[in-house]
Design an enzyme around this catalytic site. Structure first.
Site, PDB file in Angstrom:
ATOM      1  N   SER A 156      -1.078  -5.021  -6.190  1.00 51.63           N
ATOM      2  CA  SER A 156      -1.790  -4.359  -5.103  1.00 51.63           C
ATOM      3  C   SER A 156      -3.291  -4.441  -5.336  1.00 51.63           C
ATOM      4  O   SER A 156      -3.796  -3.951  -6.350  1.00 51.63           O
ATOM      5  CB  SER A 156      -1.371  -2.898  -5.014  1.00 51.63           C
ATOM      6  OG  SER A 156      -2.251  -2.193  -4.153  1.00 51.63           O
ATOM      7  N   HIS A 206      -0.473  -7.877  -2.453  1.00 54.00           N
ATOM      8  CA  HIS A 206      -0.081  -6.679  -1.707  1.00 54.00           C
ATOM      9  C   HIS A 206      -1.307  -5.937  -1.204  1.00 54.00           C
ATOM     10  O   HIS A 206      -2.226  -5.640  -1.970  1.00 54.00           O
ATOM     11  CB  HIS A 206       0.756  -5.762  -2.599  1.00 54.00           C
ATOM     12  CG  HIS A 206       1.354  -4.589  -1.880  1.00 54.00           C
ATOM     13  ND1 HIS A 206       2.500  -4.685  -1.115  1.00 54.00           N
ATOM     14  CD2 HIS A 206       0.960  -3.296  -1.803  1.00 54.00           C
ATOM     15  CE1 HIS A 206       2.795  -3.497  -0.613  1.00 54.00           C
ATOM     16  NE2 HIS A 206       1.866  -2.633  -0.994  1.00 54.00           N
ATOM     17  N   ASP A 225      -2.590  -2.487   0.541  1.00 56.90           N
ATOM     18  CA  ASP A 225      -2.308  -1.099   0.898  1.00 56.90           C
ATOM     19  C   ASP A 225      -3.318  -0.647   1.949  1.00 56.90           C
ATOM     20  O   ASP A 225      -4.482  -0.410   1.639  1.00 56.90           O
ATOM     21  CB  ASP A 225      -2.388  -0.191  -0.329  1.00 56.90           C
ATOM     22  CG  ASP A 225      -1.173  -0.340  -1.222  1.00 56.90           C
ATOM     23  OD1 ASP A 225      -0.047  -0.200  -0.713  1.00 56.90           O
ATOM     24  OD2 ASP A 225      -1.338  -0.596  -2.429  1.00 56.90           O
ATOM     25  N   GLY A 243      -2.185   4.812  -8.790  1.00 55.22           N
ATOM     26  CA  GLY A 243      -2.132   5.354 -10.131  1.00 55.22           C
ATOM     27  C   GLY A 243      -1.169   6.501 -10.362  1.00 55.22           C
ATOM     28  O   GLY A 243      -1.231   7.170 -11.390  1.00 55.22           O
ATOM     29  N   MET A 278      -0.005   1.954   6.122  1.00 50.64           N
ATOM     30  CA  MET A 278       0.102   3.418   6.080  1.00 50.64           C
ATOM     31  C   MET A 278      -0.840   3.958   7.148  1.00 50.64           C
ATOM     32  O   MET A 278      -1.871   4.579   6.859  1.00 50.64           O
ATOM     33  CB  MET A 278      -0.258   3.934   4.685  1.00 50.64           C
ATOM     34  CG  MET A 278       0.785   3.618   3.638  1.00 50.64           C
ATOM     35  SD  MET A 278       0.235   3.908   1.940  1.00 50.64           S
ATOM     36  CE  MET A 278      -0.457   2.296   1.550  1.00 50.64           C
ATOM     37  N   MET A 328       9.070   3.634  -1.419  1.00 51.39           N
ATOM     38  CA  MET A 328       7.967   4.235  -2.147  1.00 51.39           C
ATOM     39  C   MET A 328       8.529   5.071  -3.295  1.00 51.39           C
ATOM     40  O   MET A 328       9.359   5.956  -3.074  1.00 51.39           O
ATOM     41  CB  MET A 328       7.124   5.117  -1.226  1.00 51.39           C
ATOM     42  CG  MET A 328       6.407   4.374  -0.108  1.00 51.39           C
ATOM     43  SD  MET A 328       5.251   3.134  -0.728  1.00 51.39           S
ATOM     44  CE  MET A 328       4.057   4.186  -1.586  1.00 51.39           C
ATOM     45  N   HIS A 369       1.133  -3.577   3.722  1.00 56.64           N
ATOM     46  CA  HIS A 369       1.835  -2.291   3.841  1.00 56.64           C
ATOM     47  C   HIS A 369       0.951  -1.356   4.666  1.00 56.64           C
ATOM     48  O   HIS A 369      -0.086  -0.891   4.190  1.00 56.64           O
ATOM     49  CB  HIS A 369       2.099  -1.736   2.433  1.00 56.64           C
ATOM     50  CG  HIS A 369       2.592  -0.326   2.414  1.00 56.64           C
ATOM     51  ND1 HIS A 369       2.541   0.458   1.282  1.00 56.64           N
ATOM     52  CD2 HIS A 369       3.155   0.463   3.385  1.00 56.64           C
ATOM     53  CE1 HIS A 369       3.037   1.654   1.543  1.00 56.64           C
ATOM     54  NE2 HIS A 369       3.408   1.674   2.815  1.00 56.64           N
ATOM     55  N   MET A 379      -4.613   2.061   4.411  1.00 58.54           N
ATOM     56  CA  MET A 379      -4.571   3.504   4.665  1.00 58.54           C
ATOM     57  C   MET A 379      -5.629   3.877   5.704  1.00 58.54           C
ATOM     58  O   MET A 379      -6.718   3.310   5.703  1.00 58.54           O
ATOM     59  CB  MET A 379      -4.827   4.275   3.360  1.00 58.54           C
ATOM     60  CG  MET A 379      -3.909   3.890   2.220  1.00 58.54           C
ATOM     61  SD  MET A 379      -4.254   4.859   0.733  1.00 58.54           S
ATOM     62  CE  MET A 379      -3.274   3.962  -0.477  1.00 58.54           C
ATOM     63  N   ASP A 381       7.409   0.258  -4.669  1.00 61.15           N
ATOM     64  CA  ASP A 381       5.955   0.445  -4.757  1.00 61.15           C
ATOM     65  C   ASP A 381       5.648   1.821  -5.328  1.00 61.15           C
ATOM     66  O   ASP A 381       5.997   2.834  -4.729  1.00 61.15           O
ATOM     67  CB  ASP A 381       5.339   0.296  -3.364  1.00 61.15           C
ATOM     68  CG  ASP A 381       3.811   0.382  -3.363  1.00 61.15           C
ATOM     69  OD1 ASP A 381       3.218   0.627  -4.421  1.00 61.15           O
ATOM     70  OD2 ASP A 381       3.227   0.210  -2.278  1.00 61.15           O
ATOM     71  N   GLY A 385       4.004   3.294  -9.415  1.00 59.78           N
ATOM     72  CA  GLY A 385       4.300   3.612 -10.801  1.00 59.78           C
ATOM     73  C   GLY A 385       5.086   2.552 -11.549  1.00 59.78           C
ATOM     74  O   GLY A 385       5.670   2.834 -12.598  1.00 59.78           O
ATOM     75  N   GLY A 425      -0.624   7.168  -0.423  1.00 58.37           N
ATOM     76  CA  GLY A 425      -1.984   7.641  -0.205  1.00 58.37           C
ATOM     77  C   GLY A 425      -2.900   7.543  -1.390  1.00 58.37           C
ATOM     78  O   GLY A 425      -4.120   7.572  -1.232  1.00 58.37           O
ATOM     79  N   PHE A 426      -2.343   7.384  -2.591  1.00 56.58           N
ATOM     80  CA  PHE A 426      -3.165   7.327  -3.799  1.00 56.58           C
ATOM     81  C   PHE A 426      -2.573   6.327  -4.780  1.00 56.58           C
ATOM     82  O   PHE A 426      -1.362   6.269  -4.956  1.00 56.58           O
ATOM     83  CB  PHE A 426      -3.231   8.702  -4.489  1.00 56.58           C
ATOM     84  CG  PHE A 426      -3.828   9.789  -3.638  1.00 56.58           C
ATOM     85  CD1 PHE A 426      -5.192  10.016  -3.624  1.00 56.58           C
ATOM     86  CD2 PHE A 426      -3.011  10.582  -2.847  1.00 56.58           C
ATOM     87  CE1 PHE A 426      -5.731  11.017  -2.820  1.00 56.58           C
ATOM     88  CE2 PHE A 426      -3.537  11.583  -2.048  1.00 56.58           C
ATOM     89  CZ  PHE A 426      -4.914  11.802  -2.040  1.00 56.58           C
ATOM     90  N   SER A 469      -2.494  -0.544 -10.565  1.00 53.25           N
ATOM     91  CA  SER A 469      -3.263  -0.263 -11.779  1.00 53.25           C
ATOM     92  C   SER A 469      -2.612  -0.873 -13.007  1.00 53.25           C
ATOM     93  O   SER A 469      -3.308  -1.260 -13.957  1.00 53.25           O
ATOM     94  CB  SER A 469      -3.431   1.250 -11.953  1.00 53.25           C
ATOM     95  OG  SER A 469      -2.173   1.906 -11.944  1.00 53.25           O
TER      96      SER A 469
END
Length: 230
Positions: A8, A33, A35, A145, A68, A137, A66, A37, A179, A181, A142-143, A202
C-alpha cells in the site's frame, strides 16, 4: 495456490512516490495498492485519481484501488481513466451494490467488494457473478499501521468456503484479499485461513534498506519465504 503481494503506497515516501512504486515492484511485489480515503466515509483524506494517473507510467504492475469513499459511483470512472486495473469498494458506500460493480466492470476494471471487520459477508451472495476480488479488512479502515484483528481469520475461512463453492459450481475464480496488519510473522497463518492476495503498507515501506538493490528486496523476500511454507 498462487499468492500476490500488494504494498500500500499509503505508507510510501510521497516525496519520491514514482521511485517508491518502481522499487517495490522491482523488489518482487505484484500489485500496487491505493488506499483512497475521503474524510467522509473514513476520517482521513489521502489520494485521488491524479496520483493514480501520475504513477501509471512508473509501472506495468496492476494498480489495485480500494475506495473508502461515499458516495462511490461518481469517482469510479475517474480512477478507471487514470489507469486503475482493480477497483474495490465498501457495500455501505453504494446505494446499489450490483449497479456499482457493473459500473466498475463497464469502465474496464476488475471489481470487488470490501468488508469491514463487522460487515457480514452475505452482501456477496447475490453478486458473485460480478465479483473478481473480495477484500476483507483485518483492521478498521481509515488509518495505516494498525494491528491485525485475530477474528478476521474465521471470516477468511468463511469467505474462502463461499468462493470455493462458487468456483466449483461455475469454474470462475475470485481472488480473496486481506488488508490490515499483515506482516512477515503472520502472513502464513493468514494464507492458511484462505487469503491469496496480501496488502501490506508499513510492514513493507517501513522496512526499506539502503543495502538492498531496490530498498525492499529483503522484506518482500521474507514475505515470500513465509508463504512458501503454506
Amino acid at each position: 495456490m498462487s499468492f500476490r503481494i500488494a504494498p500500500s503506497i499509503l505508507s510510501a515516501n510521497f516525496a519520491r512516490l514514482g521511485e517508491e512504486v518502481a522499487n517495490v515492484i522491482a523488489s518482487g511485489a505484484d500489485w500496487v495498492h491505493f488506499d483512497v480515503m475521503d474524510n467522509h466515509y473514513v476520517p482521513n483524506l489521502t489520494i485521488g485519481p491524479l496520483v493514480c494517473e501520475a504513477i501509471r507510467p512508473c509501472t506495468t504492475a496492476p494498480i489495485d484501488v480500494h475506495l473508502m469513499v461515499k458516495p462511490v459511483d461518481r469517482i469510479v470512472p475517474d480512477f478507471a481513466k487514470a489507469g486503475a486495473n482493480i477497483i474495490t469498494f465498501h457495500p455501505e458506500a453504494s446505494e446499489h451494490v450490483d449497479r456499482t460493480l457493473g459500473l466498475i466492470r463497464d469502465s474496464g476494471c476488475q471489481a470487488g467488494l470490501v468488508f469491514n471487520p463487522a460487515t457480514p459477508l452475505n452482501w456477496m451472495d447475490h453478486v458473485m457473478d460480478k465479483l473478481d476480488v473480495v477484500l476483507l479488512m483485518s483492521v478498521n479502515p481509515g488509518f495505516g499501521g494498525q494491528s491485525f484483528i485475530p477474528g478476521t481469520l474465521d471470516k477468511l475461512r468463511e469467505a474462502r468456503a463461499k468462493i470455493d463453492a462458487y468456483t466449483a459450481r461455475t469454474g470462475r475464480r475470485i481472488l480473496l484479499e486481506i488488508d490490515g496488519g499483515v506482516k512477515v510473522d503472520n502472513i502464513a497463518e493468514i494464507a492458511r485461513a484462505g487469503a491469496d492476495t496480501f496488502v501490506a503498507g508499513s510492514a513493507v515501506f517501513g522496512a526499506g534498506k539502503d543495502s538492498d538493490p531496490q530498498r525492499y528486496n529483503s522484506v518482500i523476500a521474507a514475505l515470500r519465504a513465509a508463504l512458501a511454507g503454506v
